[in-house]
Enzyme design. Structure first.
Site, PDB file in Angstrom:
ATOM      1  N   THR A  35       1.109  -8.751  -1.895  1.00  0.00           N
ATOM      2  CA  THR A  35       1.068 -10.160  -2.301  1.00  0.00           C
ATOM      3  C   THR A  35       2.006 -10.407  -3.474  1.00  0.00           C
ATOM      4  O   THR A  35       2.643 -11.466  -3.564  1.00  0.00           O
ATOM      5  CB  THR A  35      -0.372 -10.561  -2.683  1.00  0.00           C
ATOM      6  OG1 THR A  35      -1.247 -10.282  -1.589  1.00  0.00           O
ATOM      7  CG2 THR A  35      -0.449 -12.043  -3.013  1.00  0.00           C
ATOM      8  N   GLN A 249      -1.966  -0.141   8.595  1.00  0.00           N
ATOM      9  CA  GLN A 249      -3.168  -0.968   8.415  1.00  0.00           C
ATOM     10  C   GLN A 249      -3.331  -1.992   9.534  1.00  0.00           C
ATOM     11  O   GLN A 249      -4.021  -2.996   9.362  1.00  0.00           O
ATOM     12  CB  GLN A 249      -3.116  -1.670   7.056  1.00  0.00           C
ATOM     13  CG  GLN A 249      -3.145  -0.712   5.874  1.00  0.00           C
ATOM     14  CD  GLN A 249      -3.249  -1.428   4.548  1.00  0.00           C
ATOM     15  OE1 GLN A 249      -4.280  -2.006   4.202  1.00  0.00           O
ATOM     16  NE2 GLN A 249      -2.177  -1.402   3.783  1.00  0.00           N
ATOM     17  N   ARG A 596      -9.309   1.703   0.151  1.00  0.00           N
ATOM     18  CA  ARG A 596      -9.958   0.631  -0.623  1.00  0.00           C
ATOM     19  C   ARG A 596     -10.479   1.175  -1.950  1.00  0.00           C
ATOM     20  O   ARG A 596     -10.770   0.403  -2.866  1.00  0.00           O
ATOM     21  CB  ARG A 596     -11.164   0.037   0.139  1.00  0.00           C
ATOM     22  CG  ARG A 596     -10.903  -0.648   1.460  1.00  0.00           C
ATOM     23  CD  ARG A 596      -9.797  -1.642   1.425  1.00  0.00           C
ATOM     24  NE  ARG A 596      -8.536  -1.011   1.812  1.00  0.00           N
ATOM     25  CZ  ARG A 596      -7.341  -1.524   1.575  1.00  0.00           C
ATOM     26  NH1 ARG A 596      -7.228  -2.650   0.919  1.00  0.00           N
ATOM     27  NH2 ARG A 596      -6.246  -0.896   1.960  1.00  0.00           N
TER      28      ARG A 596
END
Length: 718
Positions: A35, A249, A596
């Site tokens: 991002t 992913q 994660r």
């Protein structure tokens, strides 16, 4: 100057952010700042290259990610940020269709959107009209098939020739007709109709090509065929397409995502600049070593390997539990140990599982031990009955043609309108080819029902008309208050505080919407809610343990992660066994789960597990075996006078068979091939029982399904 914008990016990120015009593929590994580079690319284009914000389109896959992107861009470019188009694929397509859909024959701009629950109800009605039994075709499965067809751009007539496909084709055809009658679109239509609009109306495509000089796409590995087509069409004129993604992913193939979109990017754009972002800022070295070791087993992937300057970190803990209750107790005990010993907060922990039904035992243990938790997924907030009821009132107010919503609320709360009355209205509507709401008006006007039925029906009809008038001058929040007041809905929930609180949450959301949307229209609010998800509502700051499926976990991070149920046939899932492509997606899902975690990860499996009322023996997942033993701290249960505790093992104590799997009883694996001296070759379907009593259920090629004692010496693995 560039330094004002690029101070916080590393050299590889900088190379992507500052690349001149033309196609760019940023292969960004987990935790490498996907991002960040999109937001910095936008800021760079605006502040350094003089690109107008109105000429930039940025798309991603969750509202949470889109909002985070908006906030970051706003901090970097201040007042210009509001002119950008930043959103999910669905929200961007909705925005286009609200302006342009009337250019397609038979569509109006004031359409509503059906969510998954609405779709299933409509599909069930279509199946009933065709006389199809739900025992043969499950409406949820049919919805999934139709959704996949739309993601591929397939019409009702594009199915194969099998009886099952022909049945779905007929349901799909009627389903589309009913959507049009209700002036409704489903999620797939938002994408499909946008692509159709661009293909059938070159003038519309040209308009948006001229507007969007730069197109940026996050999570490109998750794009399906239609999303790929939309990006390709919009970028044809200027060719400034900047995509960021990680093939490792790509975990949504089951809902239409096509990993080849990212793998073949250079075939679509031969002059593309490819930048690899392999530095991870999230996890420890040991976590990344474990993740790399697992994903390297995949064949269809781009060559990259995550690395970090973070600390070595703890070993990956692997616990082999006795059963699912022992597994839940272990997870709870480790959470409490970490809290009391290391000062952790509950919000530092997450528990991931492959299937939703695994959460039940964990929830029960958490309740027993007083551990607060928040479950994401399962029965979602927007799927709760009280929320669906109030939203149905809003939908009927906004669009009286919405018969799915009208049927839901016509007798909620109870007002004496029974199935017989509704059946008569449906018959009137069908005979006169009018909507159910219009049939209601006709029945009242011409007194086509009994006096008692007419009295109840007229009261409801007048209520809806009154609310329609109120909607034209009240805010969404005030309108919701009026719905609750005039329907006496809260009286239904007089003794149910949780459900009343849920309705309070809708009022809170209405207040948030009013801050975000200047128009504050009922249609905009419905669209805003329908495109929201439980993941968007996830509060990372809440001091509760997070429980969620692995598919929900992508894009999130936690200090300590537990992945439970690391067993063959559970994870990887039984449906993937024997299919190399599906196994690779399961392995990518494991990679997502591991990455994660920021500081520590626990993997657990069980020796036996009860699924759907039947006890099965289990063996550890191949994904555990693929992690080098030097990275593992292996623990297992032990029984002392009936009490289950756990013990630690040295790595060299793990006993494995010839394939590298830990030895566990007779070790039959679901999906493996076996041969029997009388029945010939077959495939293991399940294992029942334990020890000497264990039985293997096998589907033989020539003799059907048989149950064989696992200890039978004549049964051999192939």
């Amino acid at each position: 100057m560039e330094s004002d914008i690029l101070n916080d990016v590393n050299p590889f990120q900088r190379e992507a952010v500052t690349h001149p015009e033309g196609p760019v593929l940023a292969l960004a590994g987990a935790g490498s700042g996907k991002t960040r580079i999109i937001t910095y690319r936008i800021a760079y284009l605006i502040k350094e290259k003089g690109v107008s914000p109105t000429n930039i389109l940025a798309v991603t896959f969750t509202n949470k990610a889109a909002n985070e992107m908006k906030e970051r861009v706003h901090r970097l470019v201040a007042k210009d940020a509001h002119e950008l188009w930043i959103g999910t694929f669905h929200s961007v397509c909705l925005r286009i269709l609200k302006k342009e859909i009337d250019k397609l024959d038979g569509f109006r701009r004031d359409f509503i959107i059906y969510d998954e629950v609405d779709q299933i109800k409509l599909i069930r009605e279509c199946m009933n009209k065709l006389g199809f039994s739900e025992r043969i075709s499950d409406p949820r499965s049919v919805r999934s098939q139709i959704d996949c067809a739309k993601n591929k751009g397939q019409s009702p007539w594009d199915f194969g020739a099998s009886i099952y496909d022909e049945r779905i084709s007929r349901v799909y055809h009627i389903y589309e007709q009913e959507l049009r009658r209700a002036n409704a679109l489903d999620f797939g239509d938002l994408l499909d109709f946008t692509a159709t609009l661009f293909e059938k109306r070159p003038d519309v495509l040209d308009k948006y090509q001229n507007q969007f000089h730069h197109i940026l796409v996050d999570e490109y590995q998750d794009t399906n065929h239609i999303q790929y087509k939309i990006v390709k069409l919009l970028s044809e004129k200027h060719r400034n397409v900047f995509v960021v993604g990680d093939d490792n992913q790509s975990i949504y193939g089951w809902r239409g995502a096509d990993i080849t979109n990212i793998l073949n990017f250079e075939s679509d754009f031969p002059d593309a600049k490819v930048v690899k972002l392999e530095q991870n800022y999230r996890s420890t070295k040991n976590i990344l070593r474990a993740a790399n070791a697992v994903i390297l087993r995949n064949r269809y992937r781009r060559d990259k390997r995550l690395w970090t300057e973070n600390t070595e970190g703890s070993a990956v803990v692997y616990y082999e539990a006795h059963d699912e209750r022992d597994e839940a107790r272990y997870v709870a005990s480790q959470i409490e140990y970490e809290r009391t010993t290391n000062g952790r907060l509950y919000g530092d922990f997450a528990v991931f599982y492959r299937t939703n039904n695994q959460s039940r035992v964990i929830e029960e243990e958490f309740v027993h031990q007083g551990i607060p938790y928040n479950i994401v997924g399962g029965v979602g907030f927007y799927e709760r009955a009280e929320i669906k009821d109030i939203m149905a009132y809003l939908r009927v107010i906004a669009n009286p043609l919405d018969e799915i919503s009208l049927r839901r609320i016509i007798n909620v709360p109870s007002r004496g309108i029974g199935k017989g009355t509704i059946g008569t209205l449906e018959k009137i509507a069908q005979e006169r080819d009018i909507s159910l709401f219009d049939a209601t008006e006709l029945a009242i006007k011409n007194e086509l029902l009994s006096k008692k039925a007419l009295a109840s029906l007229e009261k409801f009809y007048n209520l809806i008309n009154e609310l329609i008038k109120l909607s034209q001058r009240l805010s969404i929040g005030r309108l919701l208050d009026k719905i609750l007041e005039k329907t006496n809905y809260l009286e239904l929930l007089e003794h149910d505080e949780e459900r009343r609180d849920n309705l309070g949450e809708i009022l809170t959301l209405a207040a948030e919407f009013k801050k975000e949307e200047a128009n504050n229209s009922i249609h905009d609010f419905l669209d805003w809610i329908t495109l929201s998800s439980d993941v968007d509502r996830f509060n990372e700051k809440a001091d509760k343990v997070t429980l969620m499926t692995l598919h929900c976990a992508k894009g999130l991070e936690f200090s300590i992660v537990f992945i439970v149920g690391m067993e063959e046939s559970l994870f990887p899932h039984i449906k993937s066994l024997g299919n190399g492509r599906l196994i690779e997606e399961e392995r990518r899902l494991c990679y997502v789960g591991i990455t994660r975690s920021k500081e520590k990860i626990y993997l657990t499996s069980t020796s036996k597990r009860r699924l759907f009322g039947v006890e099965h023996r289990s063996i550890p997942s191949r994904f555990v075996i693929e992690i080098p033993r030097k990275l593992l701290q292996w623990e297992s249960y032990q029984t002392n006078f009936g009490e289950v505790t756990f013990k630690k093992h040295d790595n060299d104590q793990i006993r494995v068979d010839g394939n590298g799997f830990p030895k566990n009883g007779d070790g039959y694996v679901i999906g493996e091939n076996v041969i029997h001296p009388s029945f010939g070759q077959g495939v293991v379907k399940r294992v029942e029982g334990l020890g000497d009593e264990a039985k293997v259920v096998i589907s033989f090629h020539d003799h059907g399904e048989k149950k064989i004692m696992a200890s039978f010496l004549g049964l051999k693995k192939i």
